[in-house]
Structures are given as C-alpha cells and as structure tokens.
Design a protein around this motif. Structure first.
Motif, PDB file in Angstrom:
ATOM      1  N   PHE A 280       0.809  -1.213   0.126  1.00 50.60           N
ATOM      2  CA  PHE A 280       0.022  -0.010  -0.060  1.00 50.60           C
ATOM      3  C   PHE A 280       0.865   1.486   0.068  1.00 50.60           C
ATOM      4  CE2 PHE A 280      -2.175  -3.432   2.125  1.00 50.60           C
ATOM      5  CZ  PHE A 280      -3.362  -3.325   1.450  1.00 50.60           C
ATOM      6  N   VAL A 281       0.221   2.317  -0.413  1.00 50.63           N
ATOM      7  CA  VAL A 281       0.796   3.643  -0.403  1.00 50.63           C
ATOM      8  C   VAL A 281       0.012   4.586   0.727  1.00 50.63           C
ATOM      9  CG1 VAL A 281       1.590   5.612  -1.515  1.00 50.63           C
ATOM     10  CG2 VAL A 281       2.039   3.567  -2.495  1.00 50.63           C
ATOM     11  N   LEU A 282       0.814   5.320   1.629  1.00 48.15           N
ATOM     12  CA  LEU A 282       0.189   6.179   2.859  1.00 48.15           C
ATOM     13  C   LEU A 282       0.655   7.380   2.429  1.00 48.15           C
ATOM     14  CD1 LEU A 282      -1.671   5.920   5.151  1.00 48.15           C
ATOM     15  CD2 LEU A 282       0.499   5.625   6.258  1.00 48.15           C
ATOM     16  N   LYS A 283      -0.370   8.376   2.431  1.00 51.47           N
ATOM     17  CA  LYS A 283       0.157   9.876   1.998  1.00 51.47           C
ATOM     18  C   LYS A 283      -1.163  10.705   2.812  1.00 51.47           C
ATOM     19  CE  LYS A 283      -1.394  12.021  -1.854  1.00 51.47           C
ATOM     20  NZ  LYS A 283      -2.346  12.870  -1.067  1.00 51.47           N
ATOM     21  N   ARG A 284      -0.524  11.918   2.888  1.00 52.95           N
ATOM     22  CA  ARG A 284      -1.552  13.137   3.365  1.00 52.95           C
ATOM     23  C   ARG A 284      -2.608  13.165   2.605  1.00 52.95           C
ATOM     24  NH1 ARG A 284       3.817  17.273   4.049  1.00 52.95           N
ATOM     25  NH2 ARG A 284       4.525  15.896   5.488  1.00 52.95           N
ATOM     26  N   SER A 285      -3.873  13.681   2.958  1.00 58.88           N
ATOM     27  CA  SER A 285      -5.070  13.822   2.331  1.00 58.88           C
ATOM     28  C   SER A 285      -4.843  15.629   1.922  1.00 58.88           C
ATOM     29  CB  SER A 285      -6.238  13.931   3.173  1.00 58.88           C
ATOM     30  OG  SER A 285      -7.169  14.412   2.464  1.00 58.88           O
ATOM     31  N   VAL A 286      -5.315  15.679   0.543  1.00 61.03           N
ATOM     32  CA  VAL A 286      -5.035  17.043   0.110  1.00 61.03           C
ATOM     33  C   VAL A 286      -6.078  18.182   0.709  1.00 61.03           C
ATOM     34  CG1 VAL A 286      -5.379  18.513  -1.970  1.00 61.03           C
ATOM     35  CG2 VAL A 286      -4.394  16.158  -2.191  1.00 61.03           C
ATOM     36  N   PHE A 287      -7.162  17.470   0.981  1.00 60.35           N
ATOM     37  CA  PHE A 287      -8.323  18.237   1.575  1.00 60.35           C
ATOM     38  C   PHE A 287      -8.714  18.273   2.924  1.00 60.35           C
ATOM     39  CE2 PHE A 287      -9.239  17.348  -3.117  1.00 60.35           C
ATOM     40  CZ  PHE A 287      -9.178  18.654  -3.471  1.00 60.35           C
ATOM     41  N   GLN A 288      -8.467  17.113   3.589  1.00 66.95           N
ATOM     42  CA  GLN A 288      -8.579  17.145   5.025  1.00 66.95           C
ATOM     43  C   GLN A 288      -7.479  16.636   5.894  1.00 66.95           C
ATOM     44  OE1 GLN A 288     -11.643  17.465   6.288  1.00 66.95           O
ATOM     45  NE2 GLN A 288     -12.682  17.541   4.248  1.00 66.95           N
ATOM     46  N   PRO A 289      -7.598  16.751   7.132  1.00 62.07           N
ATOM     47  CA  PRO A 289      -6.409  16.428   8.063  1.00 62.07           C
ATOM     48  C   PRO A 289      -6.554  14.964   8.363  1.00 62.07           C
ATOM     49  CG  PRO A 289      -8.143  17.276   9.438  1.00 62.07           C
ATOM     50  CD  PRO A 289      -8.667  17.470   8.031  1.00 62.07           C
ATOM     51  N   CYS A 290      -6.205  14.330   7.290  1.00 62.19           N
ATOM     52  CA  CYS A 290      -6.485  12.715   7.448  1.00 62.19           C
ATOM     53  C   CYS A 290      -5.529  12.078   6.589  1.00 62.19           C
ATOM     54  CB  CYS A 290      -7.662  12.070   7.266  1.00 62.19           C
ATOM     55  SG  CYS A 290      -8.311  12.199   5.501  1.00 62.19           S
TER      56      CYS A 290
ATOM     57  N   LYS B  55       5.771  24.979 -14.109  1.00 63.07           N
ATOM     58  CA  LYS B  55       5.810  25.414 -12.683  1.00 63.07           C
ATOM     59  C   LYS B  55       4.779  24.574 -11.880  1.00 63.07           C
ATOM     60  CE  LYS B  55       7.322  28.443  -9.385  1.00 63.07           C
ATOM     61  NZ  LYS B  55       6.917  27.850  -8.336  1.00 63.07           N
ATOM     62  N   LYS B  56       3.473  24.976 -12.134  1.00 64.30           N
ATOM     63  CA  LYS B  56       2.541  24.936 -11.443  1.00 64.30           C
ATOM     64  C   LYS B  56       2.268  23.275 -11.284  1.00 64.30           C
ATOM     65  CE  LYS B  56      -1.320  27.089 -12.677  1.00 64.30           C
ATOM     66  NZ  LYS B  56      -2.648  27.347 -13.257  1.00 64.30           N
TER      67      LYS B  56
ATOM     68  N   ILE C 163       2.976  18.125  -8.141  1.00 62.77           N
ATOM     69  CA  ILE C 163       3.535  17.079  -7.714  1.00 62.77           C
ATOM     70  C   ILE C 163       4.437  16.729  -6.693  1.00 62.77           C
ATOM     71  CG2 ILE C 163       5.086  15.292  -9.026  1.00 62.77           C
ATOM     72  CD1 ILE C 163       4.285  16.177 -11.654  1.00 62.77           C
ATOM     73  N   ARG C 164       5.235  18.001  -6.405  1.00 65.40           N
ATOM     74  CA  ARG C 164       5.948  17.692  -5.264  1.00 65.40           C
ATOM     75  C   ARG C 164       5.112  17.922  -3.802  1.00 65.40           C
ATOM     76  NH1 ARG C 164       8.144  22.548  -5.792  1.00 65.40           N
ATOM     77  NH2 ARG C 164       9.827  21.670  -7.239  1.00 65.40           N
ATOM     78  N   ARG C 165       4.137  18.829  -3.781  1.00 63.08           N
ATOM     79  CA  ARG C 165       3.198  18.800  -2.711  1.00 63.08           C
ATOM     80  C   ARG C 165       2.307  17.425  -2.555  1.00 63.08           C
ATOM     81  NH1 ARG C 165       1.543  23.791  -1.088  1.00 63.08           N
ATOM     82  NH2 ARG C 165       0.560  22.802   0.741  1.00 63.08           N
ATOM     83  N   PHE C 166       1.809  16.931  -3.850  1.00 61.00           N
ATOM     84  CA  PHE C 166       0.926  16.033  -3.791  1.00 61.00           C
ATOM     85  C   PHE C 166       1.852  14.549  -3.348  1.00 61.00           C
ATOM     86  CE2 PHE C 166      -1.246  12.347  -5.718  1.00 61.00           C
ATOM     87  CZ  PHE C 166      -2.517  12.348  -5.314  1.00 61.00           C
ATOM     88  N   THR C 167       2.978  14.624  -3.495  1.00 61.86           N
ATOM     89  CA  THR C 167       3.751  13.335  -3.207  1.00 61.86           C
ATOM     90  C   THR C 167       4.660  13.685  -1.724  1.00 61.86           C
ATOM     91  OG1 THR C 167       5.470  13.921  -4.603  1.00 61.86           O
ATOM     92  CG2 THR C 167       3.675  12.384  -5.366  1.00 61.86           C
TER      93      THR C 167
END
Length: 157
Positions: free
Chosen positions: A36-46, A70-71, A76-80
């Motif tokens: 599995f891959v675990l990551k920070r949610s984009v929209f919520q504190p989960c 650039k955008k 990509i940097r923030r998402f990952t």
C-alpha cells in the motif's frame, strides 16, 4: 477497480501501529502482497491508504502532467510529500510513520473509513467533526455532485 466498504474504529499503540479489523483485513487480503501507499490527504487532516494497484493508476495520471510547467511541478511535489510504501507486519498491523501521525493528529483513537477505492485514516475526534460539520448541507451537496449522474443508468436510487 477496488471497492472498499465500511467504517472501522481501532486504537493506535504508542508506536503508531494499528490492528486492522478482521472484516477490513478480509477485503484487503487480495492486495496484501502488492502493499500500500500512505499519504497526506489534500483536502482534510487525515491520511489516505491506497492499494498499490490504485496508486499506480493515480500515478499514471499524474505522470501525464508536463513538469516544465511550474504549477504542475509544484503540485507533484506537494501531492507526493511524505508518501510512504506500507505493508502489514506479521501480526497484521499497519505502522503509521511519525511524520504522518503528526500531520493527521493521530494519537490513540482512530477511524478507518472507506472512500471507494482507498481508506481514509482519521483521528476519531477529527473524523466526527468532519462528518458532523454543519456548514455543509449534505442533501444539497449530494444533488450538486450526483444529481446529473444518470449516464447509462435508469435514474433510480
């Protein structure tokens, strides 16, 4: 495509390990070998737990972005940021790394909530606040999001 069902409560131990319920483990058993891959949610504190097959589908879409814009590169940097590969240990526990525990405020009481093809991992108090948030009228939200979705369906709910 994976469809995970249910909401499950559990407790995190002092090291951030969660014991998954038997019902959830049974649903995930076909995916245990891939991990599995675990990551920070984009929209919520989960946190979001992706079966590897679902993560690969998502990354195929992300890889279509032009990194010379650039955008896109910033996204990509923030998402990952903070993404981790996760496996269940021999006792069937899932270890949440310290940085991700801090991001999601996970200490003891945890909710694992299915979100179609992924599992959201929440601090229980934050989950209850998000569900009970009175600023959103769920009926209006459901109509806005799903009200026109009858392609190929019979329109019956």
């Amino acid at each position: 495509m994976v469809n995970i069902i249910g909401t499950y409560e559990c407790k995190a131990d002092v090291k951030g390990r969660l014991v998954l319920s038997a019902a959830l483990k049974k649903q995930l058993s076909p995916m245990l070998q891939e991990g599995f891959v675990l990551k920070r949610s984009v929209f919520q504190p989960c946190l979001e737990l992706y079966p590897m097959s679902e993560w690969n589908i998502l990354m195929a879409e992300v890889n279509k972005l032009n990194r010379f814009v650039k955008k896109n590169n910033d996204f990509i940097r923030r998402f990952t940021a903070g993404v981790k590969i996760i496996e269940l240990d021999s006792s069937g526990r899932l270890l949440i790394p310290k940085d991700l525990q801090t991001f999601a405020s996970i200490t003891k009481n945890v909710v694992l909530s299915s979100a179609v093809n992924i599992i959201e991992i929440w601090d229980k108090d934050n989950y209850e606040k998000a569900i009970d948030d009175a600023t959103v009228d769920f009926a209006d939200l459901a109509e806005d999001v799903m009200g026109t979705k009858i392609e190929g369906g019979d329109g019956i709910s």
